[in-house]
Design a protein around this motif. Sequence first.
Motif, mmCIF file in Angstrom:
data_model
loop_
_atom_site.group_PDB
_atom_site.id
_atom_site.type_symbol
_atom_site.label_atom_id
_atom_site.label_comp_id
_atom_site.label_asym_id
_atom_site.label_seq_id
_atom_site.Cartn_x
_atom_site.Cartn_y
_atom_site.Cartn_z
ATOM 1 N N PRO A 49 0.803 -1.229 0.000
ATOM 2 C CA PRO A 49 0.000 0.000 0.000
ATOM 3 C C PRO A 49 0.836 1.281 0.000
ATOM 4 N N LEU A 50 1.934 1.293 0.754
ATOM 5 C CA LEU A 50 2.770 2.489 0.800
ATOM 6 C C LEU A 50 3.434 2.767 -0.545
ATOM 7 N N VAL A 51 3.857 1.714 -1.233
ATOM 8 C CA VAL A 51 4.474 1.893 -2.549
ATOM 9 C C VAL A 51 3.470 2.499 -3.524
ATOM 10 N N HIS A 52 2.244 2.001 -3.506
ATOM 11 C CA HIS A 52 1.218 2.569 -4.377
ATOM 12 C C HIS A 52 0.948 4.031 -4.035
ATOM 13 N N LEU A 53 1.034 4.367 -2.762
ATOM 14 C CA LEU A 53 0.745 5.727 -2.319
ATOM 15 C C LEU A 53 1.761 6.728 -2.867
ATOM 16 N N VAL A 54 3.020 6.312 -2.992
ATOM 17 C CA VAL A 54 4.081 7.240 -3.432
ATOM 18 C C VAL A 54 4.644 6.857 -4.791
ATOM 19 N N ARG A 55 3.883 6.144 -5.589
ATOM 20 C CA ARG A 55 4.417 5.589 -6.832
ATOM 21 C C ARG A 55 4.880 6.662 -7.817
ATOM 22 N N SER A 56 4.364 7.891 -7.730
ATOM 23 C CA SER A 56 4.759 8.945 -8.669
ATOM 24 C C SER A 56 5.681 9.996 -8.051
ATOM 25 N N VAL A 57 6.087 9.816 -6.799
ATOM 26 C CA VAL A 57 6.929 10.789 -6.115
ATOM 27 C C VAL A 57 8.401 10.489 -6.416
ATOM 28 N N PRO A 58 9.199 11.491 -6.799
ATOM 29 C CA PRO A 58 10.635 11.247 -7.043
ATOM 30 C C PRO A 58 11.298 10.558 -5.853
ATOM 31 N N ALA A 96 8.520 3.249 7.847
ATOM 32 C CA ALA A 96 9.597 3.779 7.009
ATOM 33 C C ALA A 96 10.397 2.648 6.367
ATOM 34 N N GLN A 97 10.682 1.608 7.125
ATOM 35 C CA GLN A 97 11.460 0.502 6.577
ATOM 36 C C GLN A 97 10.676 -0.274 5.530
ATOM 37 N N ALA A 98 9.360 -0.406 5.720
ATOM 38 C CA ALA A 98 8.532 -1.114 4.742
ATOM 39 C C ALA A 98 8.671 -0.494 3.358
ATOM 40 N N LEU A 99 8.702 0.820 3.292
ATOM 41 C CA LEU A 99 8.830 1.509 2.014
ATOM 42 C C LEU A 99 10.283 1.582 1.556
ATOM 43 N N PHE A 100 11.212 1.678 2.505
ATOM 44 C CA PHE A 100 12.629 1.788 2.174
ATOM 45 C C PHE A 100 13.111 0.600 1.353
ATOM 46 N N TRP A 101 12.795 -0.635 1.785
ATOM 47 C CA TRP A 101 13.283 -1.816 1.084
ATOM 48 C C TRP A 101 12.675 -1.946 -0.301
ATOM 49 N N ALA A 102 11.500 -1.334 -0.512
ATOM 50 C CA ALA A 102 10.860 -1.423 -1.822
ATOM 51 C C ALA A 102 11.490 -0.464 -2.829
ATOM 52 N N VAL A 103 11.850 0.752 -2.395
ATOM 53 C CA VAL A 103 12.351 1.759 -3.345
ATOM 54 C C VAL A 103 13.869 1.791 -3.424
ATOM 55 N N MET A 104 14.546 1.270 -2.384
ATOM 56 C CA MET A 104 15.998 1.356 -2.348
ATOM 57 C C MET A 104 16.651 0.592 -3.497
ATOM 58 N N GLY A 105 16.200 -0.638 -3.776
ATOM 59 C CA GLY A 105 16.822 -1.468 -4.803
ATOM 60 C C GLY A 105 16.808 -0.835 -6.182
ATOM 61 N N PRO A 106 15.631 -0.456 -6.708
ATOM 62 C CA PRO A 106 15.613 0.186 -8.028
ATOM 63 C C PRO A 106 16.439 1.462 -8.086
ATOM 64 N N VAL A 107 16.429 2.263 -7.016
ATOM 65 C CA VAL A 107 17.218 3.504 -7.012
ATOM 66 C C VAL A 107 18.708 3.187 -7.115
ATOM 67 N N ALA A 108 19.169 2.219 -6.340
ATOM 68 C CA ALA A 108 20.603 1.894 -6.325
ATOM 69 C C ALA A 108 21.063 1.307 -7.655
ATOM 70 N N VAL A 109 20.310 0.348 -8.196
ATOM 71 C CA VAL A 109 20.772 -0.312 -9.426
ATOM 72 C C VAL A 109 20.674 0.627 -10.624
ATOM 73 N N CYS A 110 19.806 1.641 -10.555
ATOM 74 C CA CYS A 110 19.727 2.617 -11.654
ATOM 75 C C CYS A 110 21.023 3.402 -11.819
ATOM 76 N N LEU A 111 21.840 3.455 -10.802
ATOM 77 C CA LEU A 111 23.085 4.217 -10.862
ATOM 78 C C LEU A 111 24.212 3.446 -11.538
ATOM 79 N N PHE A 112 23.954 2.179 -11.897
ATOM 80 C CA PHE A 112 24.992 1.320 -12.472
ATOM 81 C C PHE A 112 24.471 0.650 -13.740
ATOM 82 N N THR A 113 25.371 0.023 -14.475
ATOM 83 C CA THR A 113 24.974 -0.692 -15.690
ATOM 84 C C THR A 113 24.243 -1.979 -15.317
ATOM 85 N N PRO A 114 23.351 -2.479 -16.192
ATOM 86 C CA PRO A 114 22.583 -3.692 -15.873
ATOM 87 C C PRO A 114 23.440 -4.917 -15.586
#
Length: 391
Positions: A49-58, A96-114
């Motif tokens: 639910p939290l991910v859906h709530l902030v799905r469009s927030v940078p 805070a942690q529930a949302l952190f683990w969901a958004v942290m991975g995509p943010v981190a891997v976006c900074l590197f090559t696939p």
Amino acid sequence: MLAAFTFNTAENLPVGLLQLISDSLRVSLSAVGLLVTGYGVTVAVASVPLVHLVRSVPRRHVLTGLLAALVVSSLVAALSTSYWLLLVARLLTALAQALFWAVMGPVAVCLFTPEVRGRVVAALSVAGSLALVLGVPAGTWLGRGSDWRVPVAMLAAPGLVSLMTIAVLLPTSRPEEGPAAYGTSPDVRRFGTVLVAGTLSATGAFTGYTYIVEFLGDVSGFSPSMVSALFVAFGVACLAGVSITGALLDHFPQSALTTAVATQAVGMLGLYSAGADPVAAVVFLVLMGGALGPVFMTTQNAMLHCAPGRTDVALAANSGSYNAGIAAGAALGGLILPLADVRDVFLAGGLLTVGACAVLLGGRSQRYGSKRFRGWRTRRHGRRAGRVPQR
């Protein structure tokens, strides 16, 4: 990595401070235990639910907000003079942690090559594992030497450093624009397989792990001081397992998950069958520890590949189901323990983990079979149309 270390330390720190918190706030140990159980249930329920709530927030704004919540909740918890205020602070950290683990991975891997996504996920997992090897033991030692509020308050410091670093340095972009916003190989069936296997594995692991102290003392015959040393060995094995698996994750993403789950099953069933022998108990305990961290890490990595939609939603579902498995495992062990021997909780946990292996192997065989069928159908239609020569 620093934020992951801080969140994981905050989650598990009360385990080492149960008696101190109980005496200070004049509540029972079971009530203090709810600070851990309630935390896990909150993460399980709130992730998607939290991910859906902030799905469009940078994501830069989301992460700075989450770390601000971590800093505030740590300070509120340290200043708590009542159990209920401490519980509210813990639940804020859990949200805070529930949302952190969901958004942290995509943010981190976006900074590197696939090509190095697996190594990035592994680095984050190493930081999380260090919380069990370094963060919680150091916090427990500090709390026993002074007051339980001291290590809780000190978590605000690395949280603030992480907040400032991300706020200043992380690029601002819409979450759907990142290269890791969607799975590289979307597969609904694989997504379901990984989700079910991860939940079964977590349930099995924590059916036994929750009662490992009783097992090592009553079955293996270790002294309390030796049990403490074995906990350190368990944490080191977890860290080593994450490090080794992370180095191979980009080359063998699917085999890594199956291997980790199978290793956990061997460790738990080995403790059940041979745990009365101290040497065998240490060997199988290390195997179990070496698999526990890699299981969650490899499921998170799988979600970045097979997510049928947004990866943050898939990661939230994975984190939520894993935490649900943790809570279910602890509850299942509690139901078994009064009715049987403490060895039997490891039998139940091992069998659940074997079930997770069966789910993964069944999923792989189905994919292989469907690929063969599609290839056969393509060749057949090609022959009919005269495009594929007969042999």
